[in-house]
Design a protein around this motif. Structure first.
Motif, PDB file in Angstrom:
ATOM      1  N   THR A  15      -4.539   2.969  -2.035  1.00  0.00           N
ATOM      2  CA  THR A  15      -3.984   3.220  -2.980  1.00  0.00           C
ATOM      3  C   THR A  15      -2.803   1.937  -2.991  1.00  0.00           C
ATOM      4  O   THR A  15      -2.331   2.213  -2.367  1.00  0.00           O
ATOM      5  CB  THR A  15      -3.226   4.737  -3.705  1.00  0.00           C
ATOM      6  OG1 THR A  15      -4.099   5.828  -4.074  1.00  0.00           O
ATOM      7  CG2 THR A  15      -2.960   4.780  -4.979  1.00  0.00           C
ATOM      8  N   THR A  48      -5.046  10.670  -1.524  1.00  0.00           N
ATOM      9  CA  THR A  48      -6.417  11.375  -2.333  1.00  0.00           C
ATOM     10  C   THR A  48      -7.796  10.371  -0.948  1.00  0.00           C
ATOM     11  O   THR A  48      -8.561  10.570  -1.371  1.00  0.00           O
ATOM     12  CB  THR A  48      -6.231   9.533  -3.120  1.00  0.00           C
ATOM     13  OG1 THR A  48      -6.109   8.189  -2.553  1.00  0.00           O
ATOM     14  CG2 THR A  48      -4.823  10.066  -4.251  1.00  0.00           C
ATOM     15  N   THR A  71       0.045  -4.249  -7.967  1.00  0.00           N
ATOM     16  CA  THR A  71      -0.664  -4.925  -7.975  1.00  0.00           C
ATOM     17  C   THR A  71      -0.437  -6.161  -8.560  1.00  0.00           C
ATOM     18  O   THR A  71      -1.500  -7.428  -8.164  1.00  0.00           O
ATOM     19  CB  THR A  71      -2.626  -4.139  -8.670  1.00  0.00           C
ATOM     20  OG1 THR A  71      -1.212  -4.580  -9.895  1.00  0.00           O
ATOM     21  CG2 THR A  71      -2.654  -3.047  -8.653  1.00  0.00           C
ATOM     22  N   ALA A 111       0.371   8.410  -0.884  1.00  0.00           N
ATOM     23  CA  ALA A 111      -1.041   8.572  -2.071  1.00  0.00           C
ATOM     24  C   ALA A 111      -2.727   8.152  -1.740  1.00  0.00           C
ATOM     25  O   ALA A 111      -3.239   8.832  -2.201  1.00  0.00           O
ATOM     26  CB  ALA A 111      -0.601   7.248  -3.508  1.00  0.00           C
ATOM     27  N   THR A 112      -2.835   7.245  -0.772  1.00  0.00           N
ATOM     28  CA  THR A 112      -3.658   6.749   0.101  1.00  0.00           C
ATOM     29  C   THR A 112      -3.708   8.134   0.726  1.00  0.00           C
ATOM     30  O   THR A 112      -5.424   8.388   1.208  1.00  0.00           O
ATOM     31  CB  THR A 112      -3.624   5.695   1.023  1.00  0.00           C
ATOM     32  OG1 THR A 112      -2.951   4.075   0.099  1.00  0.00           O
ATOM     33  CG2 THR A 112      -5.251   5.301   1.362  1.00  0.00           C
ATOM     34  N   ILE A 129       1.038  -1.283   0.137  1.00  0.00           N
ATOM     35  CA  ILE A 129       0.118  -0.120  -0.317  1.00  0.00           C
ATOM     36  C   ILE A 129       1.016   1.238  -0.282  1.00  0.00           C
ATOM     37  O   ILE A 129       2.085   1.326   0.940  1.00  0.00           O
ATOM     38  CB  ILE A 129      -0.932   0.293   1.097  1.00  0.00           C
ATOM     39  CG1 ILE A 129      -1.747  -1.443   0.947  1.00  0.00           C
ATOM     40  CG2 ILE A 129      -2.313   1.087   1.438  1.00  0.00           C
ATOM     41  CD1 ILE A 129      -2.338  -1.273   2.372  1.00  0.00           C
ATOM     42  N   ASP A 130       0.671   2.193  -0.857  1.00  0.00           N
ATOM     43  CA  ASP A 130       0.896   3.947  -0.683  1.00  0.00           C
ATOM     44  C   ASP A 130       0.660   4.221  -0.316  1.00  0.00           C
ATOM     45  O   ASP A 130      -0.583   4.737  -0.266  1.00  0.00           O
ATOM     46  CB  ASP A 130       0.996   3.845  -3.129  1.00  0.00           C
ATOM     47  CG  ASP A 130       2.117   5.799  -2.941  1.00  0.00           C
ATOM     48  OD1 ASP A 130       1.834   6.444  -1.963  1.00  0.00           O
ATOM     49  OD2 ASP A 130       2.689   5.847  -3.543  1.00  0.00           O
TER      50      ASP A 130
END
Length: 173
Positions: free
Chosen positions: A167, A163, A171, A159-160, A155-156
Protein backbone atom coordinates in the motif's frame (compact mmCIF):
# COMPACT_ATOMS: atom_id res chain seq x y z
CA UNK A 1 18.76 3.57 31.99
CA UNK A 2 17.91 0.39 30.09
CA UNK A 3 20.50 -1.67 28.21
CA UNK A 4 19.00 -0.52 24.89
CA UNK A 5 19.67 3.11 25.83
CA UNK A 6 23.41 2.43 25.58
CA UNK A 7 23.13 0.85 22.10
CA UNK A 8 25.48 2.74 19.80
CA UNK A 9 24.43 4.19 16.45
CA UNK A 10 26.89 5.45 13.82
CA UNK A 11 25.43 8.72 12.56
CA UNK A 12 26.35 11.58 10.28
CA UNK A 13 24.08 14.03 12.08
CA UNK A 14 20.61 14.89 13.34
CA UNK A 15 18.00 17.37 12.11
CA UNK A 16 15.98 18.32 15.19
CA UNK A 17 12.88 19.79 13.54
CA UNK A 18 12.60 18.62 9.96
CA UNK A 19 9.47 19.13 7.89
CA UNK A 20 10.88 17.56 4.69
CA UNK A 21 11.68 14.01 5.85
CA UNK A 22 8.09 12.84 6.36
CA UNK A 23 4.78 14.21 7.53
CA UNK A 24 4.69 16.61 10.47
CA UNK A 25 7.62 17.85 12.55
CA UNK A 26 10.29 15.19 12.78
CA UNK A 27 13.61 14.40 14.35
CA UNK A 28 15.70 12.95 11.52
CA UNK A 29 18.71 10.76 12.23
CA UNK A 30 21.16 10.60 9.32
CA UNK A 31 23.11 7.37 9.58
CA UNK A 32 26.70 7.17 8.35
CA UNK A 33 27.64 4.81 5.55
CA UNK A 34 26.01 3.82 2.27
CA UNK A 35 27.46 1.43 -0.32
CA UNK A 36 25.07 2.48 -3.11
CA UNK A 37 26.75 5.78 -4.06
CA UNK A 38 23.83 6.99 -6.18
CA UNK A 39 24.89 9.75 -8.60
CA UNK A 40 23.23 12.98 -7.45
CA UNK A 41 22.75 11.70 -3.88
CA UNK A 42 21.11 14.29 -1.61
CA UNK A 43 23.44 13.37 1.29
CA UNK A 44 26.86 12.49 -0.23
CA UNK A 45 28.69 13.22 3.05
CA UNK A 46 26.88 10.27 4.62
CA UNK A 47 28.20 7.73 2.08
CA UNK A 48 31.65 6.88 3.52
CA UNK A 49 31.59 4.08 6.09
CA UNK A 50 34.13 6.05 8.11
CA UNK A 51 33.40 9.51 9.43
CA UNK A 52 30.41 10.82 11.28
CA UNK A 53 30.20 10.10 14.98
CA UNK A 54 28.89 7.55 17.42
CA UNK A 55 25.91 8.30 19.63
CA UNK A 56 23.55 6.18 21.69
CA UNK A 57 19.87 5.37 21.48
CA UNK A 58 19.48 7.04 24.89
CA UNK A 59 21.06 10.29 23.68
CA UNK A 60 18.73 10.44 20.65
CA UNK A 61 15.69 9.66 22.81
CA UNK A 62 16.70 12.53 25.12
CA UNK A 63 16.69 14.85 22.10
CA UNK A 64 13.22 13.58 21.21
CA UNK A 65 12.04 14.22 24.77
CA UNK A 66 13.31 17.82 24.60
CA UNK A 67 10.96 18.74 21.74
CA UNK A 68 7.25 18.40 22.53
CA UNK A 69 6.34 19.54 19.00
CA UNK A 70 7.73 16.40 17.32
CA UNK A 71 5.24 14.11 15.60
CA UNK A 72 7.73 11.60 14.24
CA UNK A 73 11.18 10.11 13.88
CA UNK A 74 12.82 9.58 10.50
CA UNK A 75 15.77 7.27 9.89
CA UNK A 76 17.71 8.46 6.86
CA UNK A 77 21.20 8.15 5.58
CA UNK A 78 23.51 6.99 4.55
CA UNK A 79 21.76 3.66 4.65
CA UNK A 80 19.84 2.90 7.86
CA UNK A 81 19.56 -0.80 7.03
CA UNK A 82 23.34 -1.20 7.46
CA UNK A 83 22.65 -1.02 11.23
CA UNK A 84 19.10 -2.29 11.79
CA UNK A 85 19.78 -3.85 15.21
CA UNK A 86 21.04 -0.51 16.55
CA UNK A 87 18.08 1.44 15.13
CA UNK A 88 15.39 -0.98 16.33
CA UNK A 89 15.40 0.20 19.99
CA UNK A 90 15.34 3.80 18.77
CA UNK A 91 12.25 3.11 16.64
CA UNK A 92 10.61 1.33 19.58
CA UNK A 93 11.45 4.23 21.88
CA UNK A 94 9.91 6.70 19.43
CA UNK A 95 6.73 4.62 19.24
CA UNK A 96 6.59 4.43 23.04
CA UNK A 97 6.55 8.24 22.99
CA UNK A 98 3.63 8.34 20.56
CA UNK A 99 5.66 9.24 17.47
CA UNK A 100 5.41 7.60 14.07
CA UNK A 101 8.57 6.22 12.48
CA UNK A 102 9.65 6.59 8.86
CA UNK A 103 12.80 5.28 7.19
CA UNK A 104 14.49 6.00 3.90
CA UNK A 105 16.49 3.24 2.20
CA UNK A 106 18.22 2.70 -1.12
CA UNK A 107 17.00 -0.91 -1.05
CA UNK A 108 13.53 -1.88 -2.20
CA UNK A 109 11.20 -3.48 0.31
CA UNK A 110 11.50 -6.70 -1.66
CA UNK A 111 15.32 -6.62 -1.44
CA UNK A 112 15.18 -6.03 2.30
CA UNK A 113 12.76 -8.91 2.85
CA UNK A 114 14.87 -11.21 0.66
CA UNK A 115 17.83 -10.74 3.01
CA UNK A 116 15.98 -12.86 5.58
CA UNK A 117 17.90 -11.00 8.29
CA UNK A 118 16.03 -11.06 11.62
CA UNK A 119 17.26 -7.54 12.52
CA UNK A 120 16.13 -6.12 9.16
CA UNK A 121 12.75 -7.85 9.51
CA UNK A 122 12.31 -6.56 13.07
CA UNK A 123 13.07 -2.98 12.01
CA UNK A 124 10.65 -3.26 9.07
CA UNK A 125 7.98 -4.52 11.49
CA UNK A 126 8.52 -1.44 13.67
CA UNK A 127 8.29 1.13 10.85
CA UNK A 128 5.12 2.98 9.88
CA UNK A 129 6.40 4.23 6.52
CA UNK A 130 9.28 3.14 4.28
CA UNK A 131 10.58 5.28 1.42
CA UNK A 132 12.40 2.72 -0.70
CA UNK A 133 14.56 2.54 -3.80
CA UNK A 134 17.79 4.11 -4.92
CA UNK A 135 17.86 7.71 -6.08
CA UNK A 136 17.99 7.95 -9.87
CA UNK A 137 19.06 11.28 -11.30
CA UNK A 138 17.33 10.53 -14.64
CA UNK A 139 14.01 10.10 -12.77
CA UNK A 140 14.40 13.19 -10.57
CA UNK A 141 11.12 14.99 -9.89
CA UNK A 142 10.85 17.80 -7.36
CA UNK A 143 7.04 17.61 -7.32
CA UNK A 144 6.99 14.23 -5.56
CA UNK A 145 5.96 13.85 -1.93
CA UNK A 146 8.94 12.97 0.31
CA UNK A 147 11.12 11.39 -2.37
CA UNK A 148 13.47 12.56 -5.08
CA UNK A 149 12.96 10.24 -8.05
CA UNK A 150 9.96 8.53 -9.62
CA UNK A 151 11.20 4.98 -8.99
CA UNK A 152 11.11 5.51 -5.23
CA UNK A 153 8.00 4.52 -3.29
CA UNK A 154 6.46 5.89 -0.09
CA UNK A 155 5.08 2.68 1.40
CA UNK A 156 2.51 2.67 4.19
CA UNK A 157 3.91 -0.33 6.04
CA UNK A 158 1.17 -0.34 8.68
CA UNK A 159 -1.50 -0.69 5.97
CA UNK A 160 0.67 -3.17 4.05
CA UNK A 161 0.94 -5.38 7.15
CA UNK A 162 -2.79 -5.06 7.86
CA UNK A 163 -3.94 -5.96 4.34
CA UNK A 164 -1.08 -8.16 3.14
CA UNK A 165 -0.94 -6.01 0.00
CA UNK A 166 1.66 -3.34 -0.79
CA UNK A 167 0.00 0.00 0.00
CA UNK A 168 1.49 3.31 -1.09
CA UNK A 169 0.99 6.44 0.99
CA UNK A 170 1.51 8.69 -2.07
CA UNK A 171 1.27 7.82 -5.71
CA UNK A 172 1.84 11.38 -7.05
CA UNK A 173 0.12 10.47 -10.31
Amino acid sequence: MSSTDSTEIHISGIARDSIVDGEGVRLTVFTQGCPRRCPGCHNPDTQPLIGGRMTTVGAVLEEIDENPLLTGLTLSGGEPFLQPAALLPLARGAHARGLDVWSYTGFTLEELRAQKDPAVDALLDELDVLVDGDYREEERDLTLHFRGSRNQRVIDLAATRATGMLTLLYTDE
